[in-house]
Write a protein that holds these residues in place. Structure first.
Motif, PDB file in Angstrom:
ATOM      1  N   VAL A   5       0.841  -1.181   0.000  1.00  0.00           N
ATOM      2  CA  VAL A   5       0.000   0.000   0.000  1.00  0.00           C
ATOM      3  C   VAL A   5       0.882   1.239   0.000  1.00  0.00           C
ATOM      4  O   VAL A   5       1.599   1.488   0.975  1.00  0.00           O
ATOM      5  N   GLU A   6       0.806   1.986  -1.108  1.00  0.00           N
ATOM      6  CA  GLU A   6       1.554   3.235  -1.210  1.00  0.00           C
ATOM      7  C   GLU A   6       0.717   4.397  -0.694  1.00  0.00           C
ATOM      8  O   GLU A   6      -0.516   4.365  -0.781  1.00  0.00           O
ATOM      9  N   SER A   7       1.391   5.403  -0.204  1.00  0.00           N
ATOM     10  CA  SER A   7       0.719   6.627   0.223  1.00  0.00           C
ATOM     11  C   SER A   7       1.716   7.774   0.141  1.00  0.00           C
ATOM     12  O   SER A   7       2.913   7.559  -0.062  1.00  0.00           O
ATOM     13  N   GLY A   8       1.188   8.981   0.304  1.00  0.00           N
ATOM     14  CA  GLY A   8       2.053  10.148   0.316  1.00  0.00           C
ATOM     15  C   GLY A   8       2.006  10.987  -0.934  1.00  0.00           C
ATOM     16  O   GLY A   8       2.618  12.067  -0.985  1.00  0.00           O
ATOM     17  N   GLY A   9       1.313  10.502  -1.956  1.00  0.00           N
ATOM     18  CA  GLY A   9       1.193  11.292  -3.169  1.00  0.00           C
ATOM     19  C   GLY A   9       0.232  12.445  -2.985  1.00  0.00           C
ATOM     20  O   GLY A   9      -0.393  12.592  -1.936  1.00  0.00           O
ATOM     21  N   GLY A  10       0.126  13.253  -4.022  1.00  0.00           N
ATOM     22  CA  GLY A  10      -0.794  14.375  -3.961  1.00  0.00           C
ATOM     23  C   GLY A  10      -0.424  15.436  -4.965  1.00  0.00           C
ATOM     24  O   GLY A  10       0.413  15.218  -5.843  1.00  0.00           O
ATOM     25  N   LEU A  11      -1.063  16.587  -4.811  1.00  0.00           N
ATOM     26  CA  LEU A  11      -0.793  17.734  -5.683  1.00  0.00           C
ATOM     27  C   LEU A  11       0.195  18.657  -4.978  1.00  0.00           C
ATOM     28  O   LEU A  11      -0.070  19.105  -3.856  1.00  0.00           O
ATOM     29  N   VAL A  12       1.311  18.901  -5.624  1.00  0.00           N
ATOM     30  CA  VAL A  12       2.344  19.756  -5.054  1.00  0.00           C
ATOM     31  C   VAL A  12       2.773  20.778  -6.101  1.00  0.00           C
ATOM     32  O   VAL A  12       2.443  20.648  -7.282  1.00  0.00           O
TER      33      VAL A  12
END
Length: 123
Positions: free
Chosen positions: A5-12
């Motif tokens: 399970v990956e996490s930490g992405g987003g709009l930057v």
């Protein structure tokens, strides 16, 4: 059953830094090599970084080298990928993958994959 399970992405924004996480279950994490890959729309999945089971060996994409730090915490069954100085061309879905002990650069050499986390970098 192995789960990633990956996490930490987003709009930057361009110039920002981001740390992605990959939590692994269902297999002895301390025996696994971990690879990170990314895939932009309409493009192939490409190698970003990899770390050996004990954290002593690390490999980085030549094109991104200098902006990446890969690490792992075997006590938490988690691998991390820090990306600095993000640019719009870094926009992609980032995937982690694992295999027993090795850290190849080819995606096909990894049998287990996460669902990916989207990273979008605005200019």
């Amino acid at each position: 059953q192995v789960q990633l399970v990956e996490s930490g992405g987003g709009l930057v924004q361009a110039g920002d830094s981001l740390t992605l996480s990959c939590v692994v279950s269902g297999r002895t994490f301390s025996r696994l090599g971990v690879g990170w890959f990314r895939q932009a729309p309409g493009q192939e999945r490409v190698f970003v970084a990899a770390i050996s089971w004990n954290g002593l060996m690390k490999q980085y994409s030549e094109s991104m080298k200098g902006r990446l730090t890969i690490s792992r915490d075997n006590a938490k069954n988690t691998a991390y990928l820090q990306i600095n100085s993000l640019a719009p061309e870094d926009t992609a879905v980032y995937y982690c993958a694992v295999k027993d002990y090795g850290i190849p650069r080819r995606a096909n050499d990894y049998p287990y994959w996460g669902q990916g986390t989207q990273v979008t970098v605005s200019s």
